[in-house]
Design a protein around this motif. Structure first.
Motif, PDB file in Angstrom:
ATOM      1  N   MET A 190       0.839  -1.185   0.000  1.00  7.92           N
ATOM      2  CA  MET A 190       0.000   0.000   0.000  1.00  7.92           C
ATOM      3  C   MET A 190       0.885   1.250   0.000  1.00  7.92           C
ATOM      4  O   MET A 190       1.904   1.286   0.670  1.00  7.92           O
ATOM      5  N   ILE A 191       0.442   2.248  -0.746  1.00 10.75           N
ATOM      6  CA  ILE A 191       1.184   3.502  -0.848  1.00 10.75           C
ATOM      7  C   ILE A 191       0.549   4.513   0.099  1.00 10.75           C
ATOM      8  O   ILE A 191      -0.606   4.920  -0.096  1.00 10.75           O
ATOM      9  N   PRO A 192       1.292   4.947   1.140  1.00 11.71           N
ATOM     10  CA  PRO A 192       0.752   5.952   2.058  1.00 11.71           C
ATOM     11  C   PRO A 192       0.521   7.265   1.302  1.00 11.71           C
ATOM     12  O   PRO A 192       1.437   7.816   0.701  1.00 11.71           O
ATOM     13  N   THR A 193      -0.722   7.763   1.334  1.00 12.44           N
ATOM     14  CA  THR A 193      -1.119   8.911   0.530  1.00 12.44           C
ATOM     15  C   THR A 193      -1.819   9.953   1.391  1.00 12.44           C
ATOM     16  O   THR A 193      -2.673   9.618   2.213  1.00 12.44           O
ATOM     17  N   VAL A 194      -1.456  11.209   1.160  1.00 11.95           N
ATOM     18  CA  VAL A 194      -2.049  12.350   1.855  1.00 11.95           C
ATOM     19  C   VAL A 194      -2.907  13.128   0.866  1.00 11.95           C
ATOM     20  O   VAL A 194      -2.510  13.311  -0.285  1.00 11.95           O
ATOM     21  N   VAL A 195      -4.067  13.585   1.303  1.00  6.68           N
ATOM     22  CA  VAL A 195      -4.856  14.538   0.530  1.00  6.68           C
ATOM     23  C   VAL A 195      -4.716  15.886   1.233  1.00  6.68           C
ATOM     24  O   VAL A 195      -5.010  16.009   2.418  1.00  6.68           O
ATOM     25  N   TRP A 196      -4.231  16.887   0.490  1.00  7.10           N
ATOM     26  CA  TRP A 196      -3.963  18.218   1.034  1.00  7.10           C
ATOM     27  C   TRP A 196      -5.030  19.163   0.501  1.00  7.10           C
ATOM     28  O   TRP A 196      -4.967  19.621  -0.621  1.00  7.10           O
ATOM     29  N   GLY A 197      -6.041  19.417   1.305  1.00  6.46           N
ATOM     30  CA  GLY A 197      -7.149  20.290   0.912  1.00  6.46           C
ATOM     31  C   GLY A 197      -8.427  19.494   0.777  1.00  6.46           C
ATOM     32  O   GLY A 197      -8.404  18.345   0.325  1.00  6.46           O
ATOM     33  N   THR A 198      -9.545  20.097   1.190  1.00  2.07           N
ATOM     34  CA  THR A 198     -10.821  19.380   1.162  1.00  2.07           C
ATOM     35  C   THR A 198     -11.921  20.207   0.503  1.00  2.07           C
ATOM     36  O   THR A 198     -13.088  20.093   0.860  1.00  2.07           O
ATOM     37  N   GLY A 199     -11.551  20.989  -0.498  1.00  2.71           N
ATOM     38  CA  GLY A 199     -12.544  21.753  -1.250  1.00  2.71           C
ATOM     39  C   GLY A 199     -13.113  20.920  -2.374  1.00  2.71           C
ATOM     40  O   GLY A 199     -13.245  19.691  -2.265  1.00  2.71           O
ATOM     41  N   ASN A 200     -13.418  21.564  -3.489  1.00  5.29           N
ATOM     42  CA  ASN A 200     -14.059  20.888  -4.622  1.00  5.29           C
ATOM     43  C   ASN A 200     -13.280  19.671  -5.103  1.00  5.29           C
ATOM     44  O   ASN A 200     -13.853  18.612  -5.350  1.00  5.29           O
ATOM     45  N   VAL A 201     -11.981  19.811  -5.278  1.00  7.75           N
ATOM     46  CA  VAL A 201     -11.159  18.699  -5.766  1.00  7.75           C
ATOM     47  C   VAL A 201     -10.778  17.770  -4.618  1.00  7.75           C
ATOM     48  O   VAL A 201     -10.762  16.551  -4.767  1.00  7.75           O
ATOM     49  N   GLY A 202     -10.497  18.322  -3.458  1.00  9.72           N
ATOM     50  CA  GLY A 202     -10.085  17.512  -2.318  1.00  9.72           C
ATOM     51  C   GLY A 202     -11.117  16.494  -1.872  1.00  9.72           C
ATOM     52  O   GLY A 202     -10.782  15.370  -1.509  1.00  9.72           O
ATOM     53  N   ARG A 203     -12.397  16.889  -1.886  1.00  8.92           N
ATOM     54  CA  ARG A 203     -13.453  15.926  -1.513  1.00  8.92           C
ATOM     55  C   ARG A 203     -13.423  14.711  -2.435  1.00  8.92           C
ATOM     56  O   ARG A 203     -13.495  13.569  -1.983  1.00  8.92           O
ATOM     57  N   ALA A 204     -13.322  14.979  -3.737  1.00  6.59           N
ATOM     58  CA  ALA A 204     -13.262  13.869  -4.697  1.00  6.59           C
ATOM     59  C   ALA A 204     -11.971  13.083  -4.524  1.00  6.59           C
ATOM     60  O   ALA A 204     -11.953  11.856  -4.700  1.00  6.59           O
ATOM     61  N   ALA A 205     -10.885  13.753  -4.175  1.00  5.58           N
ATOM     62  CA  ALA A 205      -9.607  13.060  -3.978  1.00  5.58           C
ATOM     63  C   ALA A 205      -9.678  12.092  -2.801  1.00  5.58           C
ATOM     64  O   ALA A 205      -9.148  10.979  -2.869  1.00  5.58           O
ATOM     65  N   ILE A 206     -10.324  12.504  -1.731  1.00  6.15           N
ATOM     66  CA  ILE A 206     -10.478  11.599  -0.585  1.00  6.15           C
ATOM     67  C   ILE A 206     -11.214  10.335  -1.028  1.00  6.15           C
ATOM     68  O   ILE A 206     -10.797   9.211  -0.725  1.00  6.15           O
ATOM     69  N   ARG A 207     -12.309  10.505  -1.755  1.00  6.30           N
ATOM     70  CA  ARG A 207     -13.082   9.339  -2.213  1.00  6.30           C
ATOM     71  C   ARG A 207     -12.246   8.455  -3.140  1.00  6.30           C
ATOM     72  O   ARG A 207     -12.292   7.224  -3.051  1.00  6.30           O
TER      73      ARG A 207
END
Length: 188
Positions: A1-18
């Protein structure tokens, strides 16, 4: 597994988390936020998943980067905080996407037939070919749909980028890959 960070939770960040949560080769290890009201909130809530992921959002950049994540999806609002974004970019490997989310952002750009957000490709010639693709997410929002499709491409590239030599890569350098995992599946 690749440890991954999402930086920001706006329009793009929400989709990135998913997208990170759905990708079988990635594990969401941290979510960085700018808004103090989001600190401590679960990534699943911030990403609109409707269930907790057990990853609390933080604003402690140094602590997150000290954890040495192998990938960072940078989705912070560089248009709202450009100086902060430039500082942030200097700290980590960055994958970024820019989307026109309103016609006033680039009024000279072509628009789809109905004037609402879409991906459009026009090939001038004989025959002339025009393809318009509409994507929606978060309650039939086409801007959110465009962001989600872009994030899918970005997140699907993480495992390829981790194995690549260090450097800057253009979208044309990164091979197109099919979506994997649970991304895009509707839950009952």
């Amino acid at each position: 597994m690749i440890p991954t960070v999402v930086w920001g939770t706006g329009n793009v960040g929400r989709a990135a988390i998913r997208a990170v949560e759905a990708h079988p080769a990635l594990t969401l290890t941290a979510v960085l936020v700018h808004d103090p009201a989001k600190v401590g909130r679960d990534a699943g809530e911030l990403g609109g998943l409707g269930r907790p992921l057990g990853v609390a959002a933080t604003d402690d950049i140094a602590a997150v980067l000290a954890g040495r994540p192998r990938a960072v999806v940078y989705a912070a609002s560089g248009d709202i905080r450009p100086d902060d974004a430039l500082t942030d970019i200097g700290r980590a490997i960055v994958i970024e996407h820019i989307t026109r989310i309103h016609p006033s952002c680039a009024p000279d750009w072509p628009s789809p037939p109905d004037g609402v957000g879409a991906h459009r490709v026009v090939i001038e010639g004989r025959p002339r070919i025009e393809v318009t693709v509409e994507a929606s997410d978060e309650g039939e929002n086409r801007s959110a749909g465009g962001n989600a499709t872009a994030v899918g491409r970005l997140v699907s590239a993480i495992d390829w980028l981790v194995d690549a030599k260090p450097g800057l890569y253009d979208a044309l350098d990164v091979p197109l890959r099919p979506a994997v995992g649970r991304l895009g599946r509707r839950t009952a």
